[in-house]
Design a protein around this motif. Structure first.
Motif: not given
Length: 296
Positions: A158-163, A166-170
């Motif tokens: 999974v691309p690092i930027s995507v994760v 996602g974590l920052d948004f959560a």
């Protein structure tokens, strides 16, 4: 920040010592941004700091304590999955950031710089982005919530930027439940966007160069000027014009930003009709850039 890196390179500090100083400076700057702007203005943010704000609200744990516990857990996870070298690179960030965070909080008036949320968001975003950029530029990880994306990338691709997004948004959503008003959410999103943009700029600072392609009938004269006047290397590429199908040599060279104006002047003196293509490249490796020049 770029001048600090340049200064350390000029004085030939050992590579590991230089990287250590950059990691320490990055973590100190990050902690300073949090103590000066994020906490006093009640900003919500992503990463470990954002998670710590949630922990402080619901569990009553201090920011520095929560960050230390979280960083230790993530450090163990990263060391177990990524190996000892990764652990060595992230150890300084893991333990120094919460220490700086606590030390700076003792400075009288540290949080009285501004109460304007927009000013706080802008300055915090710039400082945090620069801080993370320094750490990553030194070949280390800032620890904390940077580690799960790296682990996910290794095992599942999974691309690092995507994760990370996602974590920052959560984490931002988690802070929405106790945010004083809806504007805080917008400031939080702006903060994440700002430090992401600044991070990219700082990581590339000092590495970006200019790639120039020159198509001219007088390619050999231009080649000699690049070699003798600019003291830069070049490559000749066989090219054919699309309209008249003339076969010329295209000169390809990579120069610094400061040398671009001089190169343009030299080419115009030789051939005012020359066709020039200028591109920005993020990083260059090789003689004259990352290696010493052979003759000078």
């Amino acid at each position: 920040m770029g001048k600090a890196v340049f200064w350390m390179k000029q004085f030939k500090l050992p590579r590991r010592l230089r990287n250590l100083l950059l990691v320490l400076a990055g973590n100190a700057l990050y902690a300073l941004a949090v103590d000066m702007f994020v906490l006093p203005c009640g900003l919500i943010t992503g990463g470990t700091t954002g998670l710590a704000l949630i922990g402080q609200h619901w569990l009553g744990i201090s920011i520095s304590t929560f960050v230390m516990i979280s960083n230790v857990i993530m450090f163990i996870l990263g060391a177990a999955v990524m190996g000892r070298w990764f652990a060595f690179n992230t150890a300084v960030s893991t333990f120094c950031y919460p220490i700086f965070l606590e030390l700076f909080s003792w400075i009288p008036g540290i949080g009285d710089m501004t109460r304007d949320p927009m000013l706080a968001t802008v300055f915090a975003g710039v400082m945090i982005g620069a801080a993370i950029g320094l750490v990553i530029g030194a070949g280390a990880s800032s620890g904390g919530m940077d580690i799960p994306p790296i682990v996910a990338n290794k095992f599942w691709g999974v691309p690092i930027s995507v994760v990370m997004y996602g974590l920052d948004f959560a984490i931002l959503i988690g802070q929405m439940f106790f945010a004083e008003n809806r504007e805080q959410i917008l400031y939080g999103i702006l903060l994440v966007l700002l430090y992401t943009i600044v991070l990219d700029k700082v990581v590339l600072m000092g590495h970006s160069k200019i790639q120039v392609k020159i198509l001219s009938e007088k390619s050999d004269e231009i080649r000699q000027l690049i070699l003798k006047v600019l003291d830069r290397g070049c490559t000749l590429l066989h090219a054919q014009t699309g309209y008249a199908r003339n076969e010329w040599d295209m000169v390809l060279t990579v120069i610094t930003n400061r040398e671009l104006a001089k190169l343009n002047h030299l080419v115009q003196e030789v051939d005012p009709q020359a066709f020039i293509i200028i591109d920005s490249v993020n990083e260059v490796h090789g003689r004259g850039f990352t290696l010493r020049k052979q003759y000078k």
